[in-house]
Design a protein around this motif. Structure first.
Motif, PDB file in Angstrom:
ATOM      1  N   TYR A   1       0.839  -1.194   0.000  1.00 32.98           N
ATOM      2  CA  TYR A   1       0.000   0.000   0.000  1.00 32.98           C
ATOM      3  C   TYR A   1       0.877   1.249   0.000  1.00 32.98           C
ATOM      4  N   GLN A   2       0.413   2.263  -0.698  1.00 36.42           N
ATOM      5  CA  GLN A   2       1.140   3.527  -0.804  1.00 36.42           C
ATOM      6  C   GLN A   2       0.526   4.632   0.062  1.00 36.42           C
ATOM      7  N   HIS A   3      -0.811   4.618   0.180  1.00 37.25           N
ATOM      8  CA  HIS A   3      -1.503   5.672   0.940  1.00 37.25           C
ATOM      9  C   HIS A   3      -2.712   5.062   1.633  1.00 37.25           C
ATOM     10  N   ILE A   4      -2.687   5.093   2.949  1.00 36.86           N
ATOM     11  CA  ILE A   4      -3.737   4.487   3.782  1.00 36.86           C
ATOM     12  C   ILE A   4      -4.554   5.595   4.432  1.00 36.86           C
ATOM     13  N   LEU A   5      -5.868   5.455   4.358  1.00 32.33           N
ATOM     14  CA  LEU A   5      -6.793   6.397   5.001  1.00 32.33           C
ATOM     15  C   LEU A   5      -7.495   5.673   6.140  1.00 32.33           C
ATOM     16  N   VAL A   6      -7.402   6.210   7.345  1.00 35.28           N
ATOM     17  CA  VAL A   6      -8.102   5.615   8.477  1.00 35.28           C
ATOM     18  C   VAL A   6      -9.236   6.542   8.901  1.00 35.28           C
ATOM     19  N   ALA A   7     -10.455   5.988   8.921  1.00 35.27           N
ATOM     20  CA  ALA A   7     -11.645   6.740   9.321  1.00 35.27           C
ATOM     21  C   ALA A   7     -11.804   6.596  10.829  1.00 35.27           C
ATOM     22  N   VAL A   8     -11.883   7.720  11.522  1.00 35.49           N
ATOM     23  CA  VAL A   8     -11.948   7.713  12.985  1.00 35.49           C
ATOM     24  C   VAL A   8     -13.207   8.396  13.471  1.00 35.49           C
ATOM     25  N   ASP A   9     -13.698   7.933  14.631  1.00 39.79           N
ATOM     26  CA  ASP A   9     -14.872   8.569  15.229  1.00 39.79           C
ATOM     27  C   ASP A   9     -14.490   9.481  16.394  1.00 39.79           C
ATOM     28  N   LEU A  10     -13.195   9.606  16.651  1.00 38.80           N
ATOM     29  CA  LEU A  10     -12.638  10.498  17.673  1.00 38.80           C
ATOM     30  C   LEU A  10     -12.993  10.102  19.103  1.00 38.80           C
ATOM     31  N   THR A  11     -13.339   8.850  19.327  1.00 38.66           N
ATOM     32  CA  THR A  11     -13.484   8.324  20.682  1.00 38.66           C
ATOM     33  C   THR A  11     -12.253   7.468  20.957  1.00 38.66           C
ATOM     34  N   GLU A  12     -12.079   7.042  22.202  1.00 40.05           N
ATOM     35  CA  GLU A  12     -10.944   6.180  22.520  1.00 40.05           C
ATOM     36  C   GLU A  12     -11.060   4.834  21.820  1.00 40.05           C
ATOM     37  N   GLU A  13     -12.272   4.471  21.411  1.00 43.92           N
ATOM     38  CA  GLU A  13     -12.458   3.223  20.676  1.00 43.92           C
ATOM     39  C   GLU A  13     -11.689   3.200  19.372  1.00 43.92           C
ATOM     40  N   CYS A  14     -11.368   4.355  18.822  1.00 42.27           N
ATOM     41  CA  CYS A  14     -10.674   4.385  17.539  1.00 42.27           C
ATOM     42  C   CYS A  14      -9.171   4.160  17.677  1.00 42.27           C
ATOM     43  N   ASP A  15      -8.635   4.159  18.895  1.00 43.02           N
ATOM     44  CA  ASP A  15      -7.194   3.972  19.087  1.00 43.02           C
ATOM     45  C   ASP A  15      -6.664   2.691  18.438  1.00 43.02           C
TER      46      ASP A  15
ATOM     47  N   LEU B   1     -25.113  25.315  16.740  1.00 43.93           N
ATOM     48  CA  LEU B   1     -24.865  23.962  17.251  1.00 43.93           C
ATOM     49  C   LEU B   1     -23.940  23.197  16.315  1.00 43.93           C
ATOM     50  N   GLN B   2     -24.149  23.353  15.010  1.00 46.10           N
ATOM     51  CA  GLN B   2     -23.297  22.685  14.022  1.00 46.10           C
ATOM     52  C   GLN B   2     -21.856  23.158  14.172  1.00 46.10           C
ATOM     53  N   GLN B   3     -21.650  24.449  14.393  1.00 51.76           N
ATOM     54  CA  GLN B   3     -20.299  24.982  14.554  1.00 51.76           C
ATOM     55  C   GLN B   3     -19.662  24.452  15.838  1.00 51.76           C
ATOM     56  N   GLN B   4     -20.439  24.363  16.931  1.00 52.44           N
ATOM     57  CA  GLN B   4     -19.920  23.800  18.179  1.00 52.44           C
ATOM     58  C   GLN B   4     -19.502  22.349  17.982  1.00 52.44           C
ATOM     59  N   GLN B   5     -20.315  21.616  17.253  1.00 56.10           N
ATOM     60  CA  GLN B   5     -20.027  20.218  16.957  1.00 56.10           C
ATOM     61  C   GLN B   5     -18.703  20.115  16.182  1.00 56.10           C
ATOM     62  N   PHE B   6     -18.514  20.970  15.188  1.00 56.58           N
ATOM     63  CA  PHE B   6     -17.297  20.964  14.390  1.00 56.58           C
ATOM     64  C   PHE B   6     -16.086  21.353  15.249  1.00 56.58           C
ATOM     65  N   ASP B   7     -16.251  22.367  16.110  1.00 60.52           N
ATOM     66  CA  ASP B   7     -15.161  22.810  16.996  1.00 60.52           C
ATOM     67  C   ASP B   7     -14.751  21.703  17.962  1.00 60.52           C
ATOM     68  N   GLN B   8     -15.733  20.975  18.519  1.00 62.87           N
ATOM     69  CA  GLN B   8     -15.422  19.854  19.417  1.00 62.87           C
ATOM     70  C   GLN B   8     -14.661  18.771  18.661  1.00 62.87           C
TER      71      GLN B   8
ATOM     72  N   LYS C   1     -12.769  19.172  16.086  1.00 63.46           N
ATOM     73  CA  LYS C   1     -11.426  19.702  15.812  1.00 63.46           C
ATOM     74  C   LYS C   1     -10.515  19.517  17.037  1.00 63.46           C
ATOM     75  N   GLU C   2     -11.040  19.815  18.225  1.00 58.94           N
ATOM     76  CA  GLU C   2     -10.270  19.636  19.464  1.00 58.94           C
ATOM     77  C   GLU C   2      -9.903  18.168  19.673  1.00 58.94           C
ATOM     78  N   ARG C   3     -10.858  17.291  19.445  1.00 60.76           N
ATOM     79  CA  ARG C   3     -10.595  15.861  19.623  1.00 60.76           C
ATOM     80  C   ARG C   3      -9.594  15.340  18.591  1.00 60.76           C
ATOM     81  N   LEU C   4      -9.655  15.859  17.402  1.00 60.26           N
ATOM     82  CA  LEU C   4      -8.700  15.455  16.380  1.00 60.26           C
ATOM     83  C   LEU C   4      -7.286  15.879  16.784  1.00 60.26           C
TER      84      LEU C   4
END
Length: 163
Positions: A3-17, A58-65, A67-70
């Motif tokens: 593989y040359q480029h891997i994309l991992v989809a994360v939900d930003l919880t500890e479960e994604c570790d 609310l959508q902006q707060q969701q996006f900001d949260q 971003k912090e988790r990322l």
């Protein structure tokens, strides 16, 4: 096949570790570039009686949260590049497929809860990503949370998708 480029989809919880760890191990083993993606699903327009409610704040707060988790996730896994961390609005399947096509991704890594019925193999979002994917998809089996972990309150991001 390497593989040359891997994309991992994360939900930003500890479960994604474990998903990130598996993807990182694959990337290191093959010399592949590793990218992360989290998709914030748009909030639908809500109506209270005949009066429409504006959910943009609310959508902006969701996006900001998200971003912090990322940022916390990137700090937890040194070596992951902010340039390869994507945070976007949309439907997970479509956004992941588009990102994969546009960036030459040859492997998408997602988490799988493996619960019951048709979801025994893949969760609904993971299953969606699999169908129509422009490349290989690896589903990393996630452990079922213990009773104590399930009882622990979580500060979930509203509208975020668990993969």
């Amino acid at each position: 096949m390497s593989y040359q480029h891997i994309l991992v989809a994360v939900d930003l919880t500890e479960e994604c570790d474990p998903v990130v760890k598996r993807a990182r191990a694959l990337a290191e083993g093959t010399g592949a570039r590793l990218s992360l993606v989290h998709i914030v699903e748009p909030m639908a327009m809500a109506f209270g009686g005949d009066v429409p409610m504006d959910l943009s704040q609310l959508q902006q707060q969701q996006f900001d949260q998200a971003k912090e988790r990322l940022e916390k996730l990137l700090a937890k896994f040194p070596g992951l590049s902010r340039d390869d961390a994507h945070l976007t609005y949309g439907q997970p399947r479509q956004e992941i497929h588009t990102l994969a096509k546009d960036n030459g991704i040859d492997l998408i890594v997602v988490g799988s809860h493996g619960r019951h019925g048709l979801k025994l193999l893949l969760g609904s979002t993971s299953n969606d990503v699999l169908h129509g994917a422009p490349c290989d998809v690896l589903a990393v089996r996630l452990k079922e949370a213990s009773a104590a972990e399930k009882a622990k309150p979580q500060d979930d991001i509203p509208g975020s998708t668990a993969f």
